[in-house]
Design an enzyme around this catalytic site. Structure first.
Site, PDB file in Angstrom:
ATOM      1  N   CYS A  70       0.862  -1.175   0.000  1.00 56.00           N
ATOM      2  CA  CYS A  70       0.000   0.000   0.000  1.00 56.00           C
ATOM      3  C   CYS A  70       0.902   1.229   0.000  1.00 56.00           C
ATOM      4  O   CYS A  70       1.708   1.411   0.923  1.00 56.00           O
ATOM      5  CB  CYS A  70      -0.875  -0.024   1.259  1.00 56.00           C
ATOM      6  SG  CYS A  70      -1.876   1.468   1.441  1.00 56.00           S
ATOM      7  N   CYS A 182       0.404   4.086  -6.097  1.00 57.39           N
ATOM      8  CA  CYS A 182      -0.675   3.429  -5.344  1.00 57.39           C
ATOM      9  C   CYS A 182      -0.862   2.070  -5.995  1.00 57.39           C
ATOM     10  O   CYS A 182      -0.910   1.964  -7.235  1.00 57.39           O
ATOM     11  CB  CYS A 182      -1.948   4.270  -5.460  1.00 57.39           C
ATOM     12  SG  CYS A 182      -3.448   3.414  -4.932  1.00 57.39           S
TER      13      CYS A 182
HETATM   14  N1  DGL Z   1      -3.593   0.664  -2.532  1.00 54.61           N
HETATM   15  C1  DGL Z   1      -3.571   1.800  -1.637  1.00 54.61           C
HETATM   16  C2  DGL Z   1      -2.290   2.581  -1.892  1.00 54.61           C
HETATM   17  O1  DGL Z   1      -1.378   2.000  -2.456  1.00 54.61           O
HETATM   18  C3  DGL Z   1      -4.863   2.544  -1.753  1.00 54.61           C
HETATM   19  C4  DGL Z   1      -5.046   3.515  -0.638  1.00 54.61           C
HETATM   20  C5  DGL Z   1      -6.478   3.917  -0.384  1.00 54.61           C
HETATM   21  O2  DGL Z   1      -7.238   3.076   0.077  1.00 54.61           O
HETATM   22  O3  DGL Z   1      -6.781   5.110  -0.566  1.00 54.61           O
HETATM   23  O4  DGL Z   1      -2.112   3.712  -1.511  1.00 54.61           O
END
Ligand code: DGL
Length: 261
Positions: A70, A182
């Site tokens: 994440c 992300c």
């Molecule tokens: N996959 C998460 C990231 O890499 C998403 C974050 C979210 O839920 O806003 O930041």
């Protein structure tokens, strides 16, 4: 080897998919904090608290290595290794910055990520630590992770327009490299590359999977000849939509592998 992987939702599975392409023997315990998704619009205190609970859970499942798949958690907790006395925690920021630094020719690098990741400026910090002559163009895309989480394999025109409006920002910035900061964004990587067709796209899930596969191959007990890839997924909110979108990322039916926690 058993590794724990977590994200706010399905995004971290883009990392798992790449890891499964690179290694033949790995067991993944995945945690998706779907109930509290998106992370990108939350406070850093909130994210630290969630990460703490999830890391404890993954440790209780005997994970030998933990991946914060994440961008948001990895930006808020850059010192993951020193966090909670757990040496074996890896984030997604460093590998993608190293790759971007390696391939940029004009030193202009874009970063697209969640609001909180951009606010934390960790991608910028790492890039500038590598080379202070880099010019970094950060851009948050506040709704994109959520759009992808609920995309059900069918993005509406409105959502496609939203992606275009986020990404077009970079068209006038003379960047030659863009980091998808992300882990949800690789799901729409093709769309992004079509909009920015001359720009090299760095996928943080691919770069982190390469890094993790090197670590796994160095572990003494790691046996390359033994082909076994397993995944158990825990989520804080189990819905049919989650099962569908998670299955789409790994291109297999995950309905028997997902549990509520
Ligand atoms: N996959 C998460 C990231 O890499 C998403 C974050 C979210 O839920 O806003 O930041």
């Amino acid at each position: 080897m058993k590794i724990g992987v977590f994200d706010s939702g399905i995004g971290g599975l883009t990392f798992v998919k790449e890891l499964f392409n690179l290694v033949s023997n790995v067991e993944v315990i995945y945690f998706a904090d779907s109930l509290n998704m998106p992370y990108g619009n939350k406070s850093r205190e909130y994210i630290i608290n969630r990460a703490e609970i999830i890391i404890d859970f993954l440790k209780s499942k005997n994970s030998e290595l933990i991946i914060s798949a994440c961008g948001t958690v990895s930006s808020v907790l850059p010192d993951l290794q020193n966090y909670k006395n757990c040496e074996n925690i890896i984030g997604v920021v460093k590998s993608s910055c190293l790759k971007a630094a390696k391939i940029t020719k004009n030193n202009n690098i874009g970063v697209i990520a969640t609001e909180l990741s951009i606010k934390e400026k960790y991608y910028e910090k790492i890039l500038l630590d590598i080379n202070k002559n880099f010019k970094v163009y950060p851009k948050s895309c506040p709704k994109l992770a959520e759009i992808i989480e609920h995309n059900n394999n069918n993005l509406s025109n409105k959502n496609l327009d939203y992606i275009q409006s986020c990404v077009l920002y970079f068209a006038e910035k003379n960047i030659d490299t863009l980091i998808l900061g992300c882990t949800h964004y690789p799901v729409v990587k093709k769309i992004i590359s079509q909009i920015l067709n001359n720009i090299k796209i760095i996928d943080s899930s691919i770069e982190t999977a390469k890094f993790v596969s090197k670590i796994l191959s160095k572990k003494n007990n790691y046996n390359f000849n033994y082909n076994q890839k397993k995944i158990e997924i825990y989520t804080s909110k189990l819905t049919n939509e989650f099962i569908l979108n998670a299955s789409n990322i790994l291109s297999c039916d995950l309905s028997e592998n997902i549990y509520i926690w």
